[in-house]
Motif scaffolding. Structure first.
Motif, PDB file in Angstrom:
ATOM      1  N   ALA A 115       0.827  -1.211   0.000  1.00  0.00           N
ATOM      2  CA  ALA A 115       0.000   0.000   0.000  1.00  0.00           C
ATOM      3  C   ALA A 115       0.859   1.258   0.000  1.00  0.00           C
ATOM      4  CB  ALA A 115      -0.921  -0.003   1.217  1.00  0.00           C
ATOM      5  N   THR A 116       0.317   2.296  -0.597  1.00  0.00           N
ATOM      6  CA  THR A 116       0.867   3.632  -0.405  1.00  0.00           C
ATOM      7  C   THR A 116       0.022   4.304   0.676  1.00  0.00           C
ATOM      8  OG1 THR A 116      -0.618   4.608  -2.015  1.00  0.00           O
ATOM      9  CG2 THR A 116       1.529   3.845  -2.836  1.00  0.00           C
ATOM     10  N   VAL A 117       0.508   5.436   1.134  1.00  0.00           N
ATOM     11  CA  VAL A 117      -0.243   6.175   2.155  1.00  0.00           C
ATOM     12  C   VAL A 117      -1.643   6.492   1.637  1.00  0.00           C
ATOM     13  CG1 VAL A 117      -0.348   8.381   3.387  1.00  0.00           C
ATOM     14  CG2 VAL A 117       1.817   7.108   3.255  1.00  0.00           C
ATOM     15  N   SER A 118      -1.734   6.972   0.397  1.00  0.00           N
ATOM     16  CA  SER A 118      -3.055   7.367  -0.100  1.00  0.00           C
ATOM     17  C   SER A 118      -3.956   6.158  -0.346  1.00  0.00           C
ATOM     18  CB  SER A 118      -2.949   8.236  -1.356  1.00  0.00           C
ATOM     19  OG  SER A 118      -2.523   7.475  -2.443  1.00  0.00           O
ATOM     20  N   SER A 119      -3.387   5.028  -0.784  1.00  0.00           N
ATOM     21  CA  SER A 119      -4.278   3.875  -0.992  1.00  0.00           C
ATOM     22  C   SER A 119      -4.760   3.318   0.339  1.00  0.00           C
ATOM     23  CB  SER A 119      -3.613   2.790  -1.861  1.00  0.00           C
ATOM     24  OG  SER A 119      -2.591   2.117  -1.149  1.00  0.00           O
ATOM     25  N   ALA A 120      -3.878   3.383   1.359  1.00  0.00           N
ATOM     26  CA  ALA A 120      -4.285   2.872   2.679  1.00  0.00           C
ATOM     27  C   ALA A 120      -5.426   3.700   3.261  1.00  0.00           C
ATOM     28  CB  ALA A 120      -3.095   2.872   3.635  1.00  0.00           C
ATOM     29  N   ILE A 121      -5.317   5.020   3.120  1.00  0.00           N
ATOM     30  CA  ILE A 121      -6.363   5.887   3.683  1.00  0.00           C
ATOM     31  C   ILE A 121      -7.593   5.912   2.759  1.00  0.00           C
ATOM     32  CG2 ILE A 121      -6.933   8.237   4.451  1.00  0.00           C
ATOM     33  CD1 ILE A 121      -3.975   8.648   5.040  1.00  0.00           C
ATOM     34  N   GLY A 122      -7.321   5.801   1.439  1.00  0.00           N
ATOM     35  CA  GLY A 122      -8.418   5.914   0.476  1.00  0.00           C
ATOM     36  C   GLY A 122      -9.304   4.686   0.391  1.00  0.00           C
ATOM     37  N   GLU A 123      -8.773   3.528   0.782  1.00  0.00           N
ATOM     38  CA  GLU A 123      -9.543   2.293   0.602  1.00  0.00           C
ATOM     39  C   GLU A 123     -10.862   2.286   1.393  1.00  0.00           C
ATOM     40  OE1 GLU A 123      -7.840  -1.373   1.898  1.00  0.00           O
ATOM     41  OE2 GLU A 123      -8.716  -2.459   0.199  1.00  0.00           O
ATOM     42  N   PRO A 124     -10.809   2.584   2.700  1.00  0.00           N
ATOM     43  CA  PRO A 124     -12.095   2.617   3.411  1.00  0.00           C
ATOM     44  C   PRO A 124     -13.050   3.673   2.868  1.00  0.00           C
ATOM     45  CG  PRO A 124     -10.277   3.302   4.864  1.00  0.00           C
ATOM     46  CD  PRO A 124      -9.671   2.770   3.613  1.00  0.00           C
ATOM     47  N   LEU A 125     -12.494   4.789   2.385  1.00  0.00           N
ATOM     48  CA  LEU A 125     -13.362   5.827   1.807  1.00  0.00           C
ATOM     49  C   LEU A 125     -14.098   5.274   0.583  1.00  0.00           C
ATOM     50  CD1 LEU A 125     -10.973   8.936   1.920  1.00  0.00           C
ATOM     51  CD2 LEU A 125     -12.940   8.490   3.376  1.00  0.00           C
ATOM     52  N   ARG A 126     -13.358   4.461  -0.180  1.00  0.00           N
ATOM     53  CA  ARG A 126     -13.942   3.876  -1.386  1.00  0.00           C
ATOM     54  C   ARG A 126     -14.965   2.797  -1.012  1.00  0.00           C
ATOM     55  NH1 ARG A 126     -12.639  -0.481  -3.958  1.00  0.00           N
ATOM     56  NH2 ARG A 126     -10.713  -0.803  -2.797  1.00  0.00           N
ATOM     57  N   ILE A 127     -14.559   1.880  -0.133  1.00  0.00           N
ATOM     58  CA  ILE A 127     -15.432   0.757   0.212  1.00  0.00           C
ATOM     59  C   ILE A 127     -16.752   1.257   0.813  1.00  0.00           C
ATOM     60  CG2 ILE A 127     -15.702  -1.232   1.771  1.00  0.00           C
ATOM     61  CD1 ILE A 127     -12.694  -1.749   1.358  1.00  0.00           C
ATOM     62  N   HIS A 128     -16.650   2.222   1.667  1.00  0.00           N
ATOM     63  CA  HIS A 128     -17.864   2.707   2.342  1.00  0.00           C
ATOM     64  C   HIS A 128     -18.503   3.871   1.594  1.00  0.00           C
ATOM     65  CE1 HIS A 128     -17.853   0.295   6.069  1.00  0.00           C
ATOM     66  NE2 HIS A 128     -16.547   0.243   5.855  1.00  0.00           N
ATOM     67  N   ASN A 129     -17.932   4.205   0.416  1.00  0.00           N
ATOM     68  CA  ASN A 129     -18.547   5.237  -0.394  1.00  0.00           C
ATOM     69  C   ASN A 129     -18.718   6.554   0.352  1.00  0.00           C
ATOM     70  OD1 ASN A 129     -19.382   5.679  -2.961  1.00  0.00           O
ATOM     71  ND2 ASN A 129     -20.797   3.911  -2.915  1.00  0.00           N
ATOM     72  N   ILE A 130     -17.673   6.945   1.082  1.00  0.00           N
ATOM     73  CA  ILE A 130     -17.776   8.130   1.939  1.00  0.00           C
ATOM     74  C   ILE A 130     -17.735   9.415   1.095  1.00  0.00           C
ATOM     75  CG2 ILE A 130     -16.653   9.410   3.826  1.00  0.00           C
ATOM     76  CD1 ILE A 130     -17.825   6.848   4.833  1.00  0.00           C
ATOM     77  N   VAL A 131     -16.846   9.422   0.101  1.00  0.00           N
ATOM     78  CA  VAL A 131     -16.774  10.600  -0.788  1.00  0.00           C
ATOM     79  C   VAL A 131     -16.700  10.100  -2.223  1.00  0.00           C
ATOM     80  CG1 VAL A 131     -15.627  12.186   0.823  1.00  0.00           C
ATOM     81  CG2 VAL A 131     -14.235  10.654  -0.556  1.00  0.00           C
TER      82      VAL A 131
END
Ligand SMILES: Nc1ncnc2c1ncn2[C@@H]1O[C@H](COP(=O)(O)OP(=O)(O)O)[C@@H](O)[C@H]1O
Ligand SMILES: [Mg+2]
Length: 267
Positions: free
Chosen positions: A103-119
């Protein structure tokens, strides 16, 4: 509306270890208000991680109930759990094992945002930058590999990832215990600020009283699977009643100094 976020009643758990039966938790009950920080303190092996894992639904209790955000947390359906998990997030001690090594920093933080459709995907980079800023990392870190970071930086990313879902409760299991003293105190300071600014509730698991004292309004002291003492952190430290609390205080000589108060023990 009630302020109670989490209510735990009569949790018990035993493990079978060959012929031995280990009582990891015995009849644990406590409540946590919204925005409150609770420290779970106790010597190694007293059952802290088992309790944290039961809260996260990573381990089943033998007995007991948990009400979280008004729901019967132990019996909600797997589908409902997938949707509700975002409200309770955990940060572990192991900063390496908590991440996909690629993982990169952005993929690690971005994954839950994507999975849960936060933004929306277009807004995701902005959200990641906001979270990096929140945990004191420069935006230029977004493309770095997780494994290229220091332990303290990785733990900041783990906190950013946990916060990305805007949870009501953050469970930290020995999350700063492995870090150098100076890194640890900066991350504790960060957590105090985040807690104050966002009103997130926290359960802070640690075998070290100094860590809990830095961040927690209330403390529950555990011994051999039981909560043996609980109360406002400053009061328990000033006048411990149980031998378990006394031992934890003796392990940190500095805490014996009366009125050495740096943390305002009000939610
Ligand atoms: N998966 C397991 N199998 C057997 N025994 C376990 C397991 N997990 C924890 N234990 C035991 O349960 C007790 C409580 O462990 P734990 O919850 O990890 O305590 P703590 O986090 O306070 O150190 C310990 O005696 C530990 O050895
Ligand atoms: Mg543990």
């Amino acid at each position: 509306m009630s302020d109670i976020l989490l209510q735990v009643n009569g949790l018990s758990r035993t493990y079978e270890d060959g012929p031995r039966r280990i009582t990891a938790l015995s009849n644990i009950s406590f409540a946590l208000d919204r925005g409150e920080t609770l420290g779970l303190a106790g010597a190694s092996g007293c059952g802290k991680s088992t309790l944290a894992r039961i809260l996260m639904r990573l381990v089943r209790p033998d007995r007991g109930s948990i009400t979280f955000m008004g729901q019967d947390w132990l019996s909600i359906s797997p589908k409902a759990l997938r949707a509700q998990r975002k409200h309770m997030q955990m940060v572990f001690q192991d900063t390496v094992g908590a991440f996909n090594p690629h993982a990169t920093v952005s993929s690690a933080i971005g994954e839950p945002l994507r999975i849960h459709n936060i933004v929306s995907s277009g807004e995701r980079d902005k959200a990641i930058n906001r979270l990096l800023d929140r945990v004191g990392l420069p935006a230029s870190y977004a493309d770095r590999s997780i494994m290229a970071l220091s332990g303290g930086q990785r733990q900041r990313v783990a906190i950013a990832r946990a916060l990305s879902l805007n949870p009501a409760l953050l469970v930290m299991d020995e999350a700063v215990s492995a870090l150098d003293v100076s890194v640890r105190s900066r991350i504790l300071q960060l957590l105090v600020e985040i807690q104050r600014d966002t009103g997130i509730a926290c359960i802070f698991v640690s075998h070290e009283l100094a860590i809990i004292r830095a961040v927690c309004h209330r403390i529950a002291v555990m011994e051999k699977g039981h909560i043996v003492e609980s109360g406002v952190t400053g009061k328990v430290i000033a006048a411990p009643q149980s031998s378990a609390a006394k031992q934890l205080i003796e392990a940190v000589p500095r805490l014996n100094i009366p009125h050495e108060d740096t943390h305002n023990a009000q939610p």
